[in-house]
Motif scaffolding. Structure first.
Motif, short mmCIF file in Angstrom:
data_model
loop_
_atom_site.label_atom_id
_atom_site.label_comp_id
_atom_site.label_asym_id
_atom_site.label_seq_id
_atom_site.Cartn_x
_atom_site.Cartn_y
_atom_site.Cartn_z
N LYS A 414 0.83 -1.21 0.00
CA LYS A 414 0.00 0.00 0.00
C LYS A 414 0.85 1.25 0.00
N LYS A 415 1.90 1.24 0.82
CA LYS A 415 2.80 2.39 0.89
C LYS A 415 3.40 2.65 -0.49
N ASN A 416 3.86 1.58 -1.13
CA ASN A 416 4.49 1.73 -2.46
C ASN A 416 3.51 2.30 -3.47
N GLN A 417 2.22 1.88 -3.34
CA GLN A 417 1.22 2.35 -4.30
C GLN A 417 0.96 3.84 -4.13
N ARG A 418 1.13 4.33 -2.89
CA ARG A 418 0.88 5.74 -2.62
C ARG A 418 1.96 6.63 -3.23
N ILE A 419 3.16 6.08 -3.38
CA ILE A 419 4.26 6.90 -3.87
C ILE A 419 4.05 7.25 -5.34
#
Ligand SMILES: [Zn+2]
Length: 419
Positions: A414-419
């Motif tokens: 999820k964190k990676n998708q936010r970037i």
């Protein structure tokens, strides 16, 4: 609800129950097996509780004789084989829903001569019998008769929810040389596919107290499924929900067909050193991280062979996928996931092996587009650990820890998708 409607529902329920029973009653018994040798020929006779269709064929590398029958109960006890039969071992179990399989390991090539049912002679006290005749043959003769199948049991036409046909699965075909991206992820919860190892005719590792890996890992997989579903964060599917055999390539196909976001294969290992215990986590690589892991991969990859699958006709797509560049990213995600698992096990105080994240060429980890790991939840060869894995409280604890690793993985996604 009116009483007439309630009565109607009651009758419907009775019919459903009766249908269920009649299906169970269809399973028959194998009550005895005998061997006779005349000159070179071996005659194998099975006493059956009823007449049945069958399918028989021979395989090489190593030599095996495979007999498929409708689901049966084995009541013939332990079997001993005269040397002239060329048989060294026997396994039996479910192949798929409704179909059971017997696999005889052979130490030499044999040619099938005949197979037929001798109907019961009730007056003479003789039951229905399945008779199989075979003789030793040369390797060349074996090769010439390789595709010989006796009997007409329809095995492949039997509907099975978890086994997909080899050639018609178009979603898988694309995985060979030209890499096809997975189906677009809709706006839905991530799908975790859990793969309980072994099953049916392949028991996996067996503890000294006769616990079977296939049962222990199925129970653990079901517990993990429940815990993951309870979070409301995931969709979860199991490659098998019951005691049936599934080919390694079909496990991978299952995950790809359903567009899995994560694939977790669950096993419980066995080695000669009985004092070794603890969990370990494996990702795919061409070269094994150490000799012990190479041997483990070889053991786990033997599942198809144990179940009497003809490996020479298994497609090589899965085997050759490693060269695919597109796989690198997936493998990295798998490695990251495995490390999350190591952390989760450490944090929950569960025992793990030294260097608990290892890698080798596991057939079941070869989906090119799904981060995949194989978990060895412990050792069936360690008495204490086998007993623990057989207890639901320990399995709950292990499942909680696996869930923690899965949570950590998806948080990072999820964190990676936010970037
Ligand atoms: Zn295993």
């Amino acid at each position: 609800m009116s009483s007439i409607r309630r009565l109607g529902l009651y009758i419907l329920l009775c019919i459903v129950l009766l249908l269920g029973q009649s299906e169970a009653a269809l399973a028959f018994d194998i009550n005895d097996v005998r061997f006779g040798n005349h000159d070179e020929r071996t005659r194998m006779v099975f006493d059956l509780s009823q007449n049945t269709d069958f399918r028989i064929f021979a395989l090489s590398d190593p030599y095996r004789l495979v007999i498929d029958l409708p689901s049966f109960s084995w009541r013939a006890g332990n079997v001993t084989y005269p040397p002239a039969t060329k048989i060294t071992a026997l396994r039996h179990g479910n192949l798929k829903p409704g179909i059971s399989r017997l696999v005889f390991d052979l130490n030499a090539p044999v040619g099938l001569e005949a197979a037929f049912i001798l109907p019961a002679q009730r007056g003479a006290g003789k039951p229905d019998r399945l008779v199989i005749d075979y003789t030793p043959v040369s390797k060349a003769q074996f090769a010439a008769e390789k595709n010989k199948v006796l009997g007409k049991l329809d095995v492949d036409g039997t509907n099975s929810p978890s086994v997909t046909p080899d050639s018609s699965d178009s979603s898988y075909q694309s995985a060979s040389s030209t890499y096809a991206p997975p189906p677009p992820r809709k706006n839905q919860k991530p799908l975790v596919v859990i793969d309980p190892g072994h099953g049916g005719v392949d028991p996996g590792a067996i503890s000294s107290s006769n616990l079977r890996e296939k049962n222990v890992v199925l129970a653990l997989a079901k517990e993990l499924k429940q815990q993951l579903l309870a979070t409301g964060q995931y969709r979860v599917m199991l490659t098998r929900e019951e005691d049936v055999f599934i080919k390694l390539s079909d496990r991978v196909k299952f995950a790809r067909k359903h567009g899995a976001d994560l694939f977790v294969s669950i096993h419980a290992d066995s080695i000669e050193k009985k004092n070794v215990r603890g969990a370990s986590f494996y990702t795919l690589s061409e070269k094994a991280s150490d000799a012990q892991t190479a041997k483990l991969a070889a053991r786990e990859n033997r599942a198809d062979l144990i179940a009497g699958i003809d490996l020479s006709v298994e497609d090589e797509q899965v085997a050759n996928i490693l060269v695919d560049l597109a796989m690198r990213d997936t493998t990295n995600q798998g490695k990251y996931f495995a490390n999350q698992m190591v952390d989760a096990f450490n944090a929950n105080g569960l025992k793990i092996l030294p260097n608990a994240h290892r890698h080798a060429g596991f057939a079941v980890l070869k989906a090119p587009d799904i981060p995949s790991i194989l978990v060895e939840a412990g050792f069936m060869s360690n008495n204490e650990e086998a007993a623990q894995l057989n207890s639901s409280s320990h399995r709950k604890n292990v499942a909680r820890t696996l869930k923690r690793g899965i949570d950590a993985y998806f948080e990072q996604v999820k964190k990676n998708q936010r970037i």
